[in-house]
Structure formats: structure tokens, C-alpha cells
Motif scaffolding. Sequence first.
Motif, short mmCIF file in Angstrom:
data_model
loop_
_atom_site.label_atom_id
_atom_site.label_comp_id
_atom_site.label_asym_id
_atom_site.label_seq_id
_atom_site.Cartn_x
_atom_site.Cartn_y
_atom_site.Cartn_z
N HIS A 59 1.41 -3.61 -9.86
CA HIS A 59 2.10 -2.96 -8.60
C HIS A 59 3.01 -1.96 -9.17
N GLY A 60 3.90 -2.62 -10.05
CA GLY A 60 4.66 -1.81 -10.70
C GLY A 60 4.39 -0.59 -11.40
N LEU A 61 2.89 -0.78 -11.94
CA LEU A 61 2.27 0.23 -12.65
C LEU A 61 1.56 1.37 -11.71
N LYS A 62 1.68 0.91 -10.46
CA LYS A 62 0.85 1.83 -9.25
C LYS A 62 -0.65 1.49 -9.41
N ARG A 63 -1.14 0.52 -9.98
CA ARG A 63 -2.68 -0.04 -10.14
C ARG A 63 -2.73 -1.02 -9.08
N LEU A 64 -2.59 -0.51 -7.77
CA LEU A 64 -2.76 -1.15 -6.70
C LEU A 64 -3.91 -2.15 -6.46
N ASP A 65 -5.16 -1.49 -6.66
CA ASP A 65 -6.36 -2.12 -6.60
C ASP A 65 -6.52 -3.41 -7.53
N ASP A 66 -6.01 -3.03 -8.94
CA ASP A 66 -5.96 -4.29 -9.70
C ASP A 66 -5.08 -5.21 -9.32
N ALA A 67 -3.91 -4.92 -8.77
CA ALA A 67 -2.90 -5.72 -8.22
C ALA A 67 -3.39 -6.78 -7.22
N LEU A 68 -4.07 -6.10 -6.10
CA LEU A 68 -4.76 -6.76 -5.09
C LEU A 68 -5.76 -7.75 -5.50
N THR A 69 -6.62 -7.34 -6.57
CA THR A 69 -7.88 -8.38 -7.21
C THR A 69 -6.93 -9.63 -7.45
N ASN A 70 -5.74 -9.33 -8.35
CA ASN A 70 -5.15 -10.59 -9.09
C ASN A 70 -4.10 -11.26 -8.18
N VAL A 71 -3.95 -10.71 -7.26
CA VAL A 71 -3.19 -11.52 -5.85
C VAL A 71 -4.26 -12.52 -5.15
#
Length: 104
Positions: A59-71
Motif C-alpha cells: 500500500h505504501g508503494l501504491k501497489r493497491l491491487d497487490d496489497a488487496l490480494t495479500n490482505v
Amino acid sequence: ADDLAKYRADLVAIAHAAEGNIELLRKNYMGAEKHFQAAISAKEQPDPLVLYRLALAQHGLKRLDDALTNVNKAIAAMGSTRDLVLQERTKQERSTLIKAGAKS
């Protein structure tokens, strides 16, 4: 031999998770992501806390799709955990990512 390999993998995962957390606190999101991914790779079953923190780094890197996948992976990995704080924070992060436009 199997127990020794599992013990070693656990220690490697713990070390990388700790380093990742330090980097996350320093807002070095790229370094944090690298350590969290190494911690996840070291174990058979991913730790929900490490997945959650990986999502924060992404999320801090602005890679929201990857962040959502890992959440979502963190939520799935929690199962019947009794860590209510982690459950709540993970759900809040998921909601934040969805509102920010992440698609998974």
C-alpha cells in the motif's frame, strides 16, 4: 531431519518478518516488502500477520491491487484466530484499499 528443516524455516521466517517490520516502521516499503516476501516463502503456511504487513508495505508503494490480494490472503489464513485486533485491522485495510480503487 524434517523437524530440523522446519525449525530452520521458522527461524528464517521470524528473522525476515522482524527485519520487514523494522523497514515498515522506517517507511522503507521496498525493503519491507522484500523481507516479508522472504518470510512468507520460508514457511509452508503463511503467517497472517506477515501477509497483513506485506499488504501495508505494498500500500505504501501504491501497489493497491497487490496489497488487496495479500490482505485477502491474510484474512483467509486467519481461520479461527483469536487475535481480534489483527482481524479488525486487516478488515479496515481491506476496506481502505477497496475505497482507494484496488481490484483483485
